[in-house]
Write a protein that holds these residues in place. Structure first.
Motif, mmCIF file in Angstrom:
data_model
loop_
_atom_site.group_PDB
_atom_site.id
_atom_site.type_symbol
_atom_site.label_atom_id
_atom_site.label_comp_id
_atom_site.label_asym_id
_atom_site.label_seq_id
_atom_site.Cartn_x
_atom_site.Cartn_y
_atom_site.Cartn_z
ATOM 1 N N PRO A 35 0.787 -1.245 0.000
ATOM 2 C CA PRO A 35 0.000 0.000 0.000
ATOM 3 C C PRO A 35 0.815 1.289 0.000
ATOM 4 O O PRO A 35 0.415 2.261 -0.626
ATOM 5 C CB PRO A 35 -0.829 -0.098 1.276
ATOM 6 C CG PRO A 35 -0.910 -1.536 1.579
ATOM 7 C CD PRO A 35 0.376 -2.147 1.079
ATOM 8 N N SER A 36 1.929 1.331 0.662
ATOM 9 C CA SER A 36 2.669 2.598 0.736
ATOM 10 C C SER A 36 3.518 2.861 -0.509
ATOM 11 O O SER A 36 4.097 3.931 -0.636
ATOM 12 C CB SER A 36 3.552 2.615 1.980
ATOM 13 O OG SER A 36 4.503 1.574 1.919
ATOM 14 N N LEU A 37 3.583 1.908 -1.422
ATOM 15 C CA LEU A 37 4.368 2.107 -2.632
ATOM 16 C C LEU A 37 3.766 3.201 -3.513
ATOM 17 O O LEU A 37 4.488 4.054 -4.028
ATOM 18 C CB LEU A 37 4.473 0.800 -3.425
ATOM 19 C CG LEU A 37 5.261 0.859 -4.728
ATOM 20 C CD1 LEU A 37 6.714 1.203 -4.450
ATOM 21 C CD2 LEU A 37 5.169 -0.465 -5.457
ATOM 22 N N GLY A 38 2.464 3.204 -3.669
ATOM 23 C CA GLY A 38 1.800 4.181 -4.536
ATOM 24 C C GLY A 38 2.052 5.617 -4.122
ATOM 25 O O GLY A 38 2.513 6.436 -4.940
ATOM 26 N N PRO A 39 1.774 5.989 -2.873
ATOM 27 C CA PRO A 39 2.023 7.372 -2.460
ATOM 28 C C PRO A 39 3.500 7.766 -2.544
ATOM 29 O O PRO A 39 3.818 8.894 -2.922
ATOM 30 C CB PRO A 39 1.536 7.412 -1.008
ATOM 31 C CG PRO A 39 0.566 6.297 -0.901
ATOM 32 C CD PRO A 39 1.051 5.235 -1.846
#
Length: 88
Positions: A35-39
């Protein structure tokens, strides 16, 4: 930079990051999309010169998240390796 060029830059940068993460997942047989890859990718692609987009901040933030997740996983246990606790 024009709006079309800026949009194309963001798209290509984000697509490249997802492709690299996907290739790493294929080679290691482990999921590398999280999940934190996108931001993080969008921050680095959209505002590469901002202080928030420094590689150091990204690595430290992901390291803290990894440490917290690993500590939680060890304390709770995994489905294949439950924690050892006394019963009685």
């Amino acid at each position: 930079m024009g709006l079309a060029r800026q949009s194309a830059h963001a798209f290509v940068g984000s697509a490249l990051a997802v492709v690299i993460a996907g290739l790493v997942a294929l080679v290691t047989h482990q999921p590398w999309l999280f999940p934190s890859l996108g931001p993080a990718v969008m921050l680095h692609v959209e505002k590469p010169r901002s202080p928030e987009a420094s590689p150091r901040n990204t690595f430290v933030g992901h390291a803290v998240a990894l440490l917290a997740g690993t500590c939680s996983w060890w304390s709770v246990g995994s489905p294949t390796n439950p924690p050892r606790c006394r019963r009685g």
